[in-house]
Design an enzyme around this catalytic site. Structure first.
Site, PDB file in Angstrom:
ATOM      1  N   GLY A  64       0.808  -1.223   0.000  1.00 47.14           N
ATOM      2  CA  GLY A  64       0.000   0.000   0.000  1.00 47.14           C
ATOM      3  C   GLY A  64       0.836   1.265   0.000  1.00 47.14           C
ATOM      4  O   GLY A  64       1.978   1.275  -0.485  1.00 47.14           O
ATOM      5  N   THR A  79       0.743   0.932  11.809  1.00 45.04           N
ATOM      6  CA  THR A  79       0.478   1.652  13.063  1.00 45.04           C
ATOM      7  C   THR A  79      -0.465   0.803  13.901  1.00 45.04           C
ATOM      8  O   THR A  79      -1.560   0.457  13.439  1.00 45.04           O
ATOM      9  CB  THR A  79      -0.175   3.016  12.760  1.00 45.04           C
ATOM     10  N   GLU A  85       2.065  11.467   3.070  1.00 48.59           N
ATOM     11  CA  GLU A  85       1.764  11.290   1.651  1.00 48.59           C
ATOM     12  C   GLU A  85       2.040  12.599   0.905  1.00 48.59           C
ATOM     13  O   GLU A  85       1.869  13.683   1.447  1.00 48.59           O
ATOM     14  CB  GLU A  85       0.321  10.824   1.473  1.00 48.59           C
ATOM     15  N   ALA A  97       2.717  10.732  18.060  1.00 45.01           N
ATOM     16  CA  ALA A  97       3.184  11.677  17.041  1.00 45.01           C
ATOM     17  C   ALA A  97       1.993  12.165  16.213  1.00 45.01           C
ATOM     18  O   ALA A  97       1.818  13.372  15.994  1.00 45.01           O
ATOM     19  CB  ALA A  97       4.229  11.017  16.142  1.00 45.01           C
ATOM     20  N   ASN A  98       1.150  11.235  15.766  1.00 43.45           N
ATOM     21  CA  ASN A  98       0.002  11.641  14.954  1.00 43.45           C
ATOM     22  C   ASN A  98      -1.000  12.453  15.770  1.00 43.45           C
ATOM     23  O   ASN A  98      -1.598  13.410  15.269  1.00 43.45           O
ATOM     24  CB  ASN A  98      -0.680  10.421  14.324  1.00 43.45           C
ATOM     25  N   CYS A 107      -5.037   8.388   8.542  1.00 40.97           N
ATOM     26  CA  CYS A 107      -4.461   8.043   9.854  1.00 40.97           C
ATOM     27  C   CYS A 107      -4.776   8.948  11.039  1.00 40.97           C
ATOM     28  O   CYS A 107      -4.929   8.438  12.142  1.00 40.97           O
ATOM     29  CB  CYS A 107      -2.960   7.896   9.705  1.00 40.97           C
TER      30      CYS A 107
HETATM   31  P1  NAD Z   1      -3.142   0.330   2.421  1.00 41.53           P
HETATM   32  O1  NAD Z   1      -4.557  -0.014   2.662  1.00 41.53           O
HETATM   33  O2  NAD Z   1      -2.766   1.260   1.313  1.00 41.53           O
HETATM   34  O3  NAD Z   1      -2.302  -1.037   2.148  1.00 41.53           O
HETATM   35  C1  NAD Z   1      -2.421  -2.190   2.922  1.00 41.53           C
HETATM   36  C2  NAD Z   1      -2.312  -3.412   1.991  1.00 41.53           C
HETATM   37  O4  NAD Z   1      -2.238  -4.590   2.782  1.00 41.53           O
HETATM   38  C3  NAD Z   1      -3.509  -3.614   1.050  1.00 41.53           C
HETATM   39  O5  NAD Z   1      -3.069  -3.543  -0.302  1.00 41.53           O
HETATM   40  C4  NAD Z   1      -4.031  -5.017   1.413  1.00 41.53           C
HETATM   41  O6  NAD Z   1      -4.477  -5.759   0.295  1.00 41.53           O
HETATM   42  C5  NAD Z   1      -2.814  -5.655   2.040  1.00 41.53           C
HETATM   43  N1  NAD Z   1      -3.095  -6.793   2.925  1.00 41.53           N
HETATM   44  C6  NAD Z   1      -3.952  -6.854   3.963  1.00 41.53           C
HETATM   45  N2  NAD Z   1      -3.898  -8.089   4.542  1.00 41.53           N
HETATM   46  C7  NAD Z   1      -2.967  -8.801   3.858  1.00 41.53           C
HETATM   47  C8  NAD Z   1      -2.448 -10.121   3.982  1.00 41.53           C
HETATM   48  N3  NAD Z   1      -2.846 -10.952   4.951  1.00 41.53           N
HETATM   49  N4  NAD Z   1      -1.507 -10.520   3.112  1.00 41.53           N
HETATM   50  C9  NAD Z   1      -1.083  -9.696   2.129  1.00 41.53           C
HETATM   51  N5  NAD Z   1      -1.531  -8.436   1.972  1.00 41.53           N
HETATM   52  C10 NAD Z   1      -2.457  -7.993   2.829  1.00 41.53           C
HETATM   53  O7  NAD Z   1      -2.575   0.859   3.806  1.00 41.53           O
HETATM   54  P2  NAD Z   1      -1.382   1.925   4.063  1.00 41.53           P
HETATM   55  O8  NAD Z   1      -1.875   3.307   3.865  1.00 41.53           O
HETATM   56  O9  NAD Z   1      -0.157   1.475   3.356  1.00 41.53           O
HETATM   57  O10 NAD Z   1      -1.192   1.747   5.638  1.00 41.53           O
HETATM   58  C11 NAD Z   1      -0.618   0.574   6.187  1.00 41.53           C
HETATM   59  C12 NAD Z   1      -0.296   0.848   7.650  1.00 41.53           C
HETATM   60  O11 NAD Z   1       0.669   1.891   7.745  1.00 41.53           O
HETATM   61  C13 NAD Z   1      -1.488   1.286   8.497  1.00 41.53           C
HETATM   62  O12 NAD Z   1      -1.357   0.726   9.781  1.00 41.53           O
HETATM   63  C14 NAD Z   1      -1.319   2.785   8.569  1.00 41.53           C
HETATM   64  O13 NAD Z   1      -1.873   3.330   9.752  1.00 41.53           O
HETATM   65  C15 NAD Z   1       0.179   2.939   8.595  1.00 41.53           C
HETATM   66  N6  NAD Z   1       0.691   4.222   8.080  1.00 41.53           N
HETATM   67  C16 NAD Z   1       0.149   4.778   6.948  1.00 41.53           C
HETATM   68  C17 NAD Z   1       0.689   5.960   6.441  1.00 41.53           C
HETATM   69  C18 NAD Z   1       0.141   6.599   5.193  1.00 41.53           C
HETATM   70  O14 NAD Z   1       0.593   7.676   4.852  1.00 41.53           O
HETATM   71  N7  NAD Z   1      -0.796   5.998   4.489  1.00 41.53           N
HETATM   72  C19 NAD Z   1       1.789   6.545   7.064  1.00 41.53           C
HETATM   73  C20 NAD Z   1       2.330   5.933   8.205  1.00 41.53           C
HETATM   74  C21 NAD Z   1       1.773   4.764   8.695  1.00 41.53           C
HETATM   75  C1  UGA Z   2       0.503  12.188   8.595  1.00 43.04           C
HETATM   76  C2  UGA Z   2       1.800  12.508   9.344  1.00 43.04           C
HETATM   77  O1  UGA Z   2       2.263  13.793   8.949  1.00 43.04           O
HETATM   78  C3  UGA Z   2       2.865  11.459   9.052  1.00 43.04           C
HETATM   79  O2  UGA Z   2       4.021  11.717   9.843  1.00 43.04           O
HETATM   80  C4  UGA Z   2       2.319  10.068   9.390  1.00 43.04           C
HETATM   81  O3  UGA Z   2       3.262   9.072   9.063  1.00 43.04           O
HETATM   82  C5  UGA Z   2       1.038   9.823   8.607  1.00 43.04           C
HETATM   83  O4  UGA Z   2       0.079  10.875   8.934  1.00 43.04           O
HETATM   84  C6  UGA Z   2       0.366   8.543   8.955  1.00 43.04           C
HETATM   85  O5  UGA Z   2       0.603   7.972  10.008  1.00 43.04           O
HETATM   86  O6  UGA Z   2      -0.456   8.160   8.129  1.00 43.04           O
HETATM   87  P1  UGA Z   2      -0.377  12.502   6.123  1.00 43.04           P
HETATM   88  O7  UGA Z   2      -1.707  12.196   6.728  1.00 43.04           O
HETATM   89  O8  UGA Z   2       0.047  11.767   4.909  1.00 43.04           O
HETATM   90  O9  UGA Z   2       0.773  12.268   7.208  1.00 43.04           O
HETATM   91  O10 UGA Z   2      -0.313  14.050   5.747  1.00 43.04           O
HETATM   92  P2  UGA Z   2      -0.126  15.387   6.607  1.00 43.04           P
HETATM   93  O11 UGA Z   2       0.789  16.268   5.884  1.00 43.04           O
HETATM   94  O12 UGA Z   2       0.202  15.108   8.017  1.00 43.04           O
HETATM   95  O13 UGA Z   2      -1.574  16.030   6.537  1.00 43.04           O
HETATM   96  C7  UGA Z   2      -2.681  15.478   7.217  1.00 43.04           C
HETATM   97  C8  UGA Z   2      -3.876  16.385   7.062  1.00 43.04           C
HETATM   98  O14 UGA Z   2      -3.724  17.575   7.830  1.00 43.04           O
HETATM   99  C9  UGA Z   2      -4.131  16.839   5.615  1.00 43.04           C
HETATM  100  O15 UGA Z   2      -5.490  16.841   5.339  1.00 43.04           O
HETATM  101  C10 UGA Z   2      -3.559  18.247   5.606  1.00 43.04           C
HETATM  102  O16 UGA Z   2      -4.146  19.045   4.624  1.00 43.04           O
HETATM  103  C11 UGA Z   2      -3.910  18.701   7.005  1.00 43.04           C
HETATM  104  N1  UGA Z   2      -3.039  19.797   7.488  1.00 43.04           N
HETATM  105  C12 UGA Z   2      -1.726  19.575   7.700  1.00 43.04           C
HETATM  106  C13 UGA Z   2      -3.598  21.042   7.735  1.00 43.04           C
HETATM  107  O17 UGA Z   2      -4.805  21.263   7.564  1.00 43.04           O
HETATM  108  N2  UGA Z   2      -2.771  22.050   8.185  1.00 43.04           N
HETATM  109  C14 UGA Z   2      -1.452  21.861   8.402  1.00 43.04           C
HETATM  110  O18 UGA Z   2      -0.771  22.815   8.822  1.00 43.04           O
HETATM  111  C15 UGA Z   2      -0.910  20.590   8.156  1.00 43.04           C
END
Ligand code: NAD
Ligand code: UGA
Length: 448
Positions: free
Chosen positions: A9, A127, A160, A219-220, A272
């Site tokens: 993902g 997470t 992202e 942190a989040n 998140c």
């Molecule tokens: P996502 O939904 O994009 O991807 C997860 C993937 O895992 C999916 O493609 C799904 O098909 C796969 N999956 C689930 N069960 C499976 C299994 N048993 N075997 C193989 N594949 C399997 O999720 P994501 O955004 O990448 O987030 C993943 C984790 O990272 C979450 O816990 C999220 O909180 C954390 N996280 C996300 C971000 C972010 O910016 N999106 C940033 C930091 C942490």
């Molecule tokens: C956030 C954290 O910044 C990452 O460190 C973390 O890994 C991630 O969540 C996660 O755990 O998924 P992300 O959600 O990708 O990252 O993007 P951010 O830049 O944090 O923005 C989050 C939201 O807050 C967005 O909708 C953004 O527009 C909003 N935002 C951010 C504001 O409205 N104002 C700001 O000053 C900053």
């Protein structure tokens, strides 16, 4: 060394691409059950949009970076296994609406226990609630394979839209493990060693597993709290005549507060922030800390308040009726430079406006039309340019801060609209005074 990451993902894909890019001697396999997603990773059209990602994937793919649905095979072959699957908010039963759904993580743990015969390092990249490593250990013990695995926590902090630069140059890498045993120490050293190929050692923090798991949620929670804090102040600004950007700048100059994450908006989105705070709230309640839970719950309440406040302002400014009015929404992703719409404020705002009878037309440079309709209503139109969306509209709403929205020819857009023409900048990226000069009734967030 062989690495397998379960979950291709937003986190698994870019994170593993970076490891492959920085460590040519490591074979990195990213596996997923989702065939379509894996096919996309192996095609010219990657399943996620992230600046700089395509180049890295194209450079390393099929050299030391592999994408596959052969989940069990790669798990079995790996020395180090990252679990990077989703941990969404649970939608049923005990803890519904708050607790994290750990089913996918447990599923991975079971699969690892089933297929592995030799020792492995298993890393929580997802997470997770604090003490999830204990759950994984219990699963391994249930298969009588508890001694084969060292479980570490290595939460991901990438955002992202900036994932590649965040991964290349992280503020810190956090690795939680058991430094009280020889095997634990060795596993910690191995994972530190992977990152140390490009991250300076002083930026790699090692802690115990519980601190690492909890630090990710905290942190989040702190980041989201800053956005809710400035958004709460934006309401005070509107009531008092202060300007939220001026206030943010003034307080941000204090080195103890700092300038980042003080941009007032229509509210935070993304997969998140809300889920992780809800998870923290649930944990606090579980530990009997009701007041602490309530404190963090307010961060989400203010976020919902901010979205509603914006919608109310639109309705009020358009003379309290949206029936038959065309409203152009610019931006649907939860922030710029991503195609991700999860929990985007735009979803909630569009739904409320549709409910009010408005004809909504959305333009976003990256988000798929079907996705926009699916998340809002079949009645919502999707345009292929800002100009197309705005032509004939009564109002324009800027809901994502895409750079291209700063460069639009607003005089031409104004000329194509129904008068009086309104514009609502939900991201404070436009010059309201200039827009007023053109003839717009222009509104920002936290601007009187
Ligand atoms: P996502 O939904 O994009 O991807 C997860 C993937 O895992 C999916 O493609 C799904 O098909 C796969 N999956 C689930 N069960 C499976 C299994 N048993 N075997 C193989 N594949 C399997 O999720 P994501 O955004 O990448 O987030 C993943 C984790 O990272 C979450 O816990 C999220 O909180 C954390 N996280 C996300 C971000 C972010 O910016 N999106 C940033 C930091 C942490
Ligand atoms: C956030 C954290 O910044 C990452 O460190 C973390 O890994 C991630 O969540 C996660 O755990 O998924 P992300 O959600 O990708 O990252 O993007 P951010 O830049 O944090 O923005 C989050 C939201 O807050 C967005 O909708 C953004 O527009 C909003 N935002 C951010 C504001 O409205 N104002 C700001 O000053 C900053």
């Amino acid at each position: 060394m062989k690495i397998c990451c379960i979950g291709a993902g937003y986190v698994g894909g870019p994170t593993m691409a970076m490891i492959a890019e920085k460590c040519h001697d490591i074979d990195v396999a990213v596996v997923d059950l989702n065939e379509q997603r894996i096919a996309a990773w192996n095609s010219p059209n990657l399943p996620i949009y992230e600046p700089g990602l395509q180049e890295i994937v194209e450079e390393r793919r099929d050299k030391n970076l592999f994408f596959s649905t052969e989940v069990k095979k790669y798990i079995k072959d790996a020395d180090v296994i990252f679990i990077s699957v989703g941990t969404p908010t649970k939608s049923y039963g005990i803890g519904a609406g708050q607790a994290a759904e750990l089913g996918y993580v447990e599923g991975c743990a079971r699969m690892i226990a089933e297929v592995c015969e030799g020792p492995k390092i298993v890393i929580e990249k997802s997470t997770v609630p604090v003490r999830t490593a204990e759950v994984i250990q219990n699963v391994f013990d249930g298969y009588e394979k508890g001694d084969l695995f060292e479980i570490l926590s290595n939460p991901e902090f990438l955002a992202e839209g900036t994932a590649i630069s965040d991964l290349e140059n992280p503020d810190r890498v956090l690795i939680g493990g058991d430094s009280t045993t020889e095997a634990g120490k060795k596993a910690l050293e191995t994972v530190v060693g992977i990152y140390n190929n490009w991250v300076p050692r002083e930026n790699i923090i090692t802690t115990n597993v519980w601190s690492s798991e909890l630090s990710k949620l905290v942190a989040n929670a702190f980041l989201a709290q800053r956005v809710s804090s400035i958004n709460a102040i934006s309401a005070v600004c509107e009531a008092s005549g202060a300007d939220v950007d001026e206030v943010a700048n003034a307080i941000g100059k204090d080195s103890r507060i700092g300038p980042k994450f003080l941009k007032s908006s229509v509210g935070f989105g993304g997969s998140c922030f809300q889920k992780d705070i809800l998870n923290l709230v649930y944990l606090c309640e579980h530990f009997g800390l009701a007041d602490v839970a309530e404190y963090w719950r307010q961060v989400i309440k203010i976020n919902e308040y901010q979205r509603k406040r914006f919608t109310r302002k639109v309705i009020h400014s358009l003379y309290n009726t949206l029936q038959g009015k065309r409203i152009a929404v610019l931006g649907f992703a939860f922030k710029k430079d991503t195609d991700d719409t999860r929990e985007s404020a735009a979803i909630y705002i569009c739904r409320d406006l549709v409910e009010e009878g408005a004809d909504i037309v959305v333009y976003d440079p990256q988000v798929d039309a079907e996705e926009i309709k699916g998340l809002t209503s079949e009645k919502v139109e999707v345009a292929s340019s800002a100009a197309e969306a705005v032509a004939g509209a009564h109002a324009v709403l800027v809901l994502t801060e895409w750079d291209e929205f700063k460069e639009l020819d607003y005089a031409a857009l104004y000329a194509s609209m129904v008068k009086p023409a309104h514009i609502f900048d939900g991201r404070n990226i436009l010059d309201l005074a200039e827009l007023e000069k053109i003839g717009f009734n222009a509104f920002g967030i936290g601007k009187a």
